[in-house]
Design a protein around this motif. Structure first.
Motif, PDB file in Angstrom:
ATOM      1  N   VAL A  40     109.333  74.141 -42.415  1.00  0.00           N
ATOM      2  CA  VAL A  40     109.666  75.362 -41.667  1.00  0.00           C
ATOM      3  C   VAL A  40     110.046  74.995 -40.237  1.00  0.00           C
ATOM      4  O   VAL A  40     111.058  75.487 -39.705  1.00  0.00           O
ATOM      5  N   ALA A  41     109.279  74.107 -39.617  1.00  0.00           N
ATOM      6  CA  ALA A  41     109.595  73.678 -38.251  1.00  0.00           C
ATOM      7  C   ALA A  41     110.952  72.962 -38.198  1.00  0.00           C
ATOM      8  O   ALA A  41     111.733  73.178 -37.259  1.00  0.00           O
ATOM      9  N   ALA A  42     111.250  72.134 -39.195  1.00  0.00           N
ATOM     10  CA  ALA A  42     112.534  71.417 -39.230  1.00  0.00           C
ATOM     11  C   ALA A  42     113.701  72.391 -39.398  1.00  0.00           C
ATOM     12  O   ALA A  42     114.766  72.206 -38.789  1.00  0.00           O
ATOM     13  N   ILE A  43     113.513  73.420 -40.215  1.00  0.00           N
ATOM     14  CA  ILE A  43     114.564  74.431 -40.402  1.00  0.00           C
ATOM     15  C   ILE A  43     114.803  75.190 -39.095  1.00  0.00           C
ATOM     16  O   ILE A  43     115.954  75.400 -38.687  1.00  0.00           O
ATOM     17  N   GLU A  44     113.726  75.569 -38.433  1.00  0.00           N
ATOM     18  CA  GLU A  44     113.868  76.274 -37.145  1.00  0.00           C
ATOM     19  C   GLU A  44     114.555  75.392 -36.109  1.00  0.00           C
ATOM     20  O   GLU A  44     115.430  75.859 -35.372  1.00  0.00           O
ATOM     21  N   GLN A  45     114.186  74.109 -36.072  1.00  0.00           N
ATOM     22  CA  GLN A  45     114.813  73.169 -35.135  1.00  0.00           C
ATOM     23  C   GLN A  45     116.304  72.992 -35.459  1.00  0.00           C
ATOM     24  O   GLN A  45     117.137  72.974 -34.557  1.00  0.00           O
ATOM     25  N   ALA A  46     116.637  72.877 -36.727  1.00  0.00           N
ATOM     26  CA  ALA A  46     118.041  72.729 -37.132  1.00  0.00           C
ATOM     27  C   ALA A  46     118.856  73.959 -36.725  1.00  0.00           C
ATOM     28  O   ALA A  46     120.013  73.826 -36.314  1.00  0.00           O
ATOM     29  N   MET A  47     118.254  75.127 -36.823  1.00  0.00           N
ATOM     30  CA  MET A  47     118.962  76.348 -36.399  1.00  0.00           C
ATOM     31  C   MET A  47     119.188  76.329 -34.887  1.00  0.00           C
ATOM     32  O   MET A  47     120.281  76.667 -34.423  1.00  0.00           O
ATOM     33  N   ARG A  48     118.178  75.921 -34.131  1.00  0.00           N
ATOM     34  CA  ARG A  48     118.341  75.861 -32.671  1.00  0.00           C
ATOM     35  C   ARG A  48     119.424  74.859 -32.283  1.00  0.00           C
ATOM     36  O   ARG A  48     120.188  75.097 -31.349  1.00  0.00           O
ATOM     37  N   ALA A  54     120.903  69.382 -41.414  1.00  0.00           N
ATOM     38  CA  ALA A  54     119.441  69.268 -41.303  1.00  0.00           C
ATOM     39  C   ALA A  54     118.704  70.447 -41.932  1.00  0.00           C
ATOM     40  O   ALA A  54     117.480  70.410 -42.046  1.00  0.00           O
ATOM     41  N   LEU A  55     119.410  71.464 -42.364  1.00  0.00           N
ATOM     42  CA  LEU A  55     118.779  72.608 -43.029  1.00  0.00           C
ATOM     43  C   LEU A  55     118.481  72.336 -44.501  1.00  0.00           C
ATOM     44  O   LEU A  55     117.527  72.884 -45.065  1.00  0.00           O
ATOM     45  N   VAL A  56     119.266  71.494 -45.129  1.00  0.00           N
ATOM     46  CA  VAL A  56     119.256  71.366 -46.580  1.00  0.00           C
ATOM     47  C   VAL A  56     117.959  70.779 -47.137  1.00  0.00           C
ATOM     48  O   VAL A  56     117.306  71.401 -47.985  1.00  0.00           O
ATOM     49  N   ILE A  57     117.566  69.615 -46.695  1.00  0.00           N
ATOM     50  CA  ILE A  57     116.410  68.935 -47.303  1.00  0.00           C
ATOM     51  C   ILE A  57     115.105  69.703 -47.086  1.00  0.00           C
ATOM     52  O   ILE A  57     114.349  69.906 -48.041  1.00  0.00           O
ATOM     53  N   ASN A  83     121.175  76.897 -50.167  1.00  0.00           N
ATOM     54  CA  ASN A  83     122.492  77.099 -50.774  1.00  0.00           C
ATOM     55  C   ASN A  83     123.545  77.481 -49.745  1.00  0.00           C
ATOM     56  O   ASN A  83     124.692  77.014 -49.814  1.00  0.00           O
ATOM     57  N   THR A  84     123.168  78.315 -48.787  1.00  0.00           N
ATOM     58  CA  THR A  84     124.111  78.707 -47.738  1.00  0.00           C
ATOM     59  C   THR A  84     124.474  77.500 -46.887  1.00  0.00           C
ATOM     60  O   THR A  84     125.650  77.303 -46.543  1.00  0.00           O
ATOM     61  N   ALA A  85     123.486  76.689 -46.546  1.00  0.00           N
ATOM     62  CA  ALA A  85     123.758  75.487 -45.744  1.00  0.00           C
ATOM     63  C   ALA A  85     124.679  74.525 -46.494  1.00  0.00           C
ATOM     64  O   ALA A  85     125.612  73.973 -45.906  1.00  0.00           O
ATOM     65  N   ARG A  86     124.440  74.352 -47.789  1.00  0.00           N
ATOM     66  CA  ARG A  86     125.312  73.459 -48.579  1.00  0.00           C
ATOM     67  C   ARG A  86     126.759  73.966 -48.576  1.00  0.00           C
ATOM     68  O   ARG A  86     127.702  73.189 -48.432  1.00  0.00           O
ATOM     69  N   LEU A  87     126.920  75.254 -48.746  1.00  0.00           N
ATOM     70  CA  LEU A  87     128.263  75.834 -48.720  1.00  0.00           C
ATOM     71  C   LEU A  87     128.912  75.660 -47.349  1.00  0.00           C
ATOM     72  O   LEU A  87     130.095  75.316 -47.253  1.00  0.00           O
ATOM     73  N   CYS A  88     128.128  75.858 -46.304  1.00  0.00           N
ATOM     74  CA  CYS A  88     128.665  75.727 -44.948  1.00  0.00           C
ATOM     75  C   CYS A  88     129.014  74.281 -44.604  1.00  0.00           C
ATOM     76  O   CYS A  88     129.927  74.044 -43.815  1.00  0.00           O
ATOM     77  N   ILE A  89     128.314  73.335 -45.187  1.00  0.00           N
ATOM     78  CA  ILE A  89     128.669  71.929 -44.983  1.00  0.00           C
ATOM     79  C   ILE A  89     130.057  71.673 -45.565  1.00  0.00           C
ATOM     80  O   ILE A  89     130.902  71.026 -44.942  1.00  0.00           O
ATOM     81  N   GLU A  90     130.282  72.223 -46.749  1.00  0.00           N
ATOM     82  CA  GLU A  90     131.588  72.040 -47.399  1.00  0.00           C
ATOM     83  C   GLU A  90     132.712  72.713 -46.621  1.00  0.00           C
ATOM     84  O   GLU A  90     133.833  72.215 -46.587  1.00  0.00           O
ATOM     85  N   THR A  91     132.418  73.856 -46.029  1.00  0.00           N
ATOM     86  CA  THR A  91     133.458  74.592 -45.288  1.00  0.00           C
ATOM     87  C   THR A  91     133.466  74.255 -43.797  1.00  0.00           C
ATOM     88  O   THR A  91     134.222  74.847 -43.037  1.00  0.00           O
TER      89      THR A  91
END
Length: 145
Positions: A40-48, A54-57, A83-91
């Motif tokens: 959860v902390a890693a996801i919040e940090q990746a968003m910041r 960094a959201l995916v794993i 899933n959203t992060a994976r799609l956004c990586i591709e786009t």
């Protein structure tokens, strides 16, 4: 769904996991606590940092572990983030639309862990169980006329 709803944990699934894991249940639940907090902390940090990769794993990690213990709403939000992060990586774009979901993930995480703590606290009685130390005796009228 509101985080305060009773739908945060599927207790039948939770108790099934407890039975299947046996004596290792508390240890594995503690791993979930540690991994989940870090995820959860890693996801919040990746968003910041606006770091989509960094959201995916961490989202994938918390998704799988939450499902193991019956925390489906938590797993569902983590899966959406993954899933959203994976799609956004591709786009090649950052998923700004996930801000509310990341906030929801934190709320669900805290609610889920609170419920797990309450369910595994040896000092609390669980629903359907009676008796134990300090219980009120039912034979108070024994020997009285």
């Amino acid at each position: 769904m509101n985080v305060s709803d009773g739908d945060v944990v599927d207790w039948a699934h939770f108790e099934k996991a407890r039975a299947e894991l046996g004596p290792g249940f508390i240890r594995i639940l503690s791993y979930f606590r540690e991994d989940g907090q870090k995820s959860v902390a890693a996801i919040e940090q990746a968003m910041r940092e606006q770091n989509t990769v960094a959201l995916v794993i961490p989202a994938h990690t918390i998704k799988g572990e939450a499902r193991q213990f019956g925390a489906d709403p938590l797993a569902t939000v983590a899966e959406l983030i993954e899933n959203t992060a994976r799609l956004c990586i591709e786009t090649r774009r950052f998923p700004d639309e996930l801000v509310a979901d990341v906030v929801k993930l934190r709320q669900l995480w805290e609610a889920t862990i609170g419920m797990f703590d309450e369910a595994t606290n040896p000092l609390k009685s669980r629903p359907g169980q009676s008796g134990g130390f300090g219980r009120r005796a039912n034979n108070q009228n024994f020997g009285r006329l």
